[in-house]
Every structure is written in structure tokens, then in C-alpha cells.
Design an enzyme around this catalytic site. Structure first.
Site, PDB file in Angstrom:
ATOM      1  CB  SER A  35      -0.902   0.063   1.261  1.00  0.00           C
ATOM      2  OG  SER A  35      -1.473   1.476   1.424  1.00  0.00           O
ATOM      3  CE1 TYR A  66      -3.673  -2.074   5.709  1.00  0.00           C
ATOM      4  CE2 TYR A  66      -2.932   0.289   5.046  1.00  0.00           C
ATOM      5  CZ  TYR A  66      -3.375  -0.937   4.759  1.00  0.00           C
ATOM      6  OH  TYR A  66      -3.491  -1.230   3.323  1.00  0.00           O
TER       7      TYR A  66
END
Length: 205
Positions: free
Chosen positions: A177, A190
Site C-alpha cells: 500500500s 497498518y
């Protein structure tokens, strides 16, 4: 001490700019000299987190290109929906297995079943991932462990890698990501987990 902090900050900014420019130049080069597309017809593609989102779209996409698609997801209902959506497109070479990628023993057990029922996986896409949008102090120990187990540790159960090496044929794709490069306040677990995904991918190469 303040000077050192500014130097470190400047170093991180310059490193980020370098990475962005590298990606841009790399993409421009590929536009000028595109690489030959590789056929995935008859490849056996396993996608984790195939029950929704990116994983589902990847499963549909690979099936449309003639690959045999294996869907893994902890949610059996949505995983079967992905399989059925693919079959509605008259693509019957698709299978769905419930699997919790954070459970090592379950991964090994289901992987063995896949090998027996479908064959050796030639393309593995580590897509499964979770996120809790919370500040650092509001993350519970269980939530932290869960994110790390699914987003990072699960990538180490590369049970399909030995057969790829033996046959000198196969690919492992790990979905990261932009959060790996650009952290945000509510992504305290995350963001580092996605950075770890990138690091692990480089090491496997």
C-alpha cells in the site's frame, strides 16, 4: 539534538522524493519500452482475501484471462460469492476454500488440500489484509497482533514456494500500500505492516 532531528527529517524527505521519482521514471520507461505481456492461461493462481475488494477483482480478472483461480478467504460466504460470480461468466476453473491465513496450521492443511485437488500453485497473490483505524494508544494488544498476523506473518507461510523453485516456474505477488511510504496518524499498526510486506518481498527476490 534539534539539529540531528532536522537532519533525520530532511534525510527521510529526500529518500521519499527519490522513491517517488524512481517510480515515475520507471513507469515512463515502461511506457516508452513496454514489456511483453505474459500469458497466464493455464496458470494456477491462488489469491488470499478473495471474498471482496481487490482480491475479488483480481480473481475475476485472472479467470477472464484463462487462469485456474483458487479463492482463499476467512469469510466462506463472500468467498463462495466470488467463485459463483466467476462461474456466471462461464469460467468453471475456479475453486473456493475457507482459510484463515493467520493460522499457520490451517494454511498448511488447506494448501495440502489444494495441491491434491487442483495442483501446484504457480502464482500466489498475498492480498489478505486488515486495518483498524485507531490512534496508537487506542489499539488493543489483540488488534495489534491480529494486524501483524494477517498482514505480515501470513506471508512467511509460503508453502507453495518450494514447488515453484523445484520447477523453476512461479510468481509470488504481495499486495502492499502507499501507506508503506506515507504514514497517517490512524494507521499506526497498518502502515508499518505494509512496510514489512515490501521488505519481505525484496528479500524473497
Amino acid at each position: 539534538m534539534v539539529v540531528v532531528k532536522y537532519i533525520l527529517l530532511l534525510t527521510e524527505i529526500l529518500l521519499l522524493i527519490f522513491k517517488i521519482l524512481h517510480c515515475i521514471f520507471n513507469d515512463v520507461y515502461r511506457l516508452i519500452r513496454p514489456t511483453k505481456e505474459k500469458s497466464v492461461a493455464n496458470e494456477i493462481v491462488l489469491i488470499t482475501g478473495a471474498g471482496h475488494g481487490i482480491g475479488k477483482e483480481l480473481a475475476i480478472g485472472y479467470a477472464s484471462l484463462g487462469a485456474t483461480v483458487i479463492c482463499w478467504d476467512i469469510n466462506e460466504e463472500t468467498n463462495n460469492e466470488t467463485m459463483n460470480d466467476i462461474k456466471k461468466k462461464r469460467k468453471d476453473s475456479v475453486y473456493a476454500y475457507r482459510c484463515n491465513v493467520a493460522d499457520r496450521e490451517e494454511v498448511f492443511r488447506v494448501a495440502k488440500k489444494v495441491k491434491e485437488e487442483v495442483g501446484d500453485v504457480t502464482i500466489l497473490i498475498n492480498n489478505a489484509g486488515i486495518v483498524f483505524i485507531k490512534s496508537f494508544l487506542n489499539q488493543s494488544p489483540d488488534e495489534i497482533a491480529r494486524v501483524i498476523d494477517v498482514n505480515v506473518t501470513a506471508h512467511y507461510w509460503a508453502t507453495f514456494l518450494p514447488s515453484m523453485i523445484e520447477k523453476n516456474h512461479g510468481h509470488i505477488v504481495s499486495v502492499s500500500s502507499l501507506a508503506a511510504l506515507l504514514s497517517f496518524p490512524m494507521g499506526t499498526i497498518y502502515c508499518p505492516s505494509k512496510s514489512a510486506v515490501q521488505g519481505n518481498s525484496f528479500l524473497i527476490e
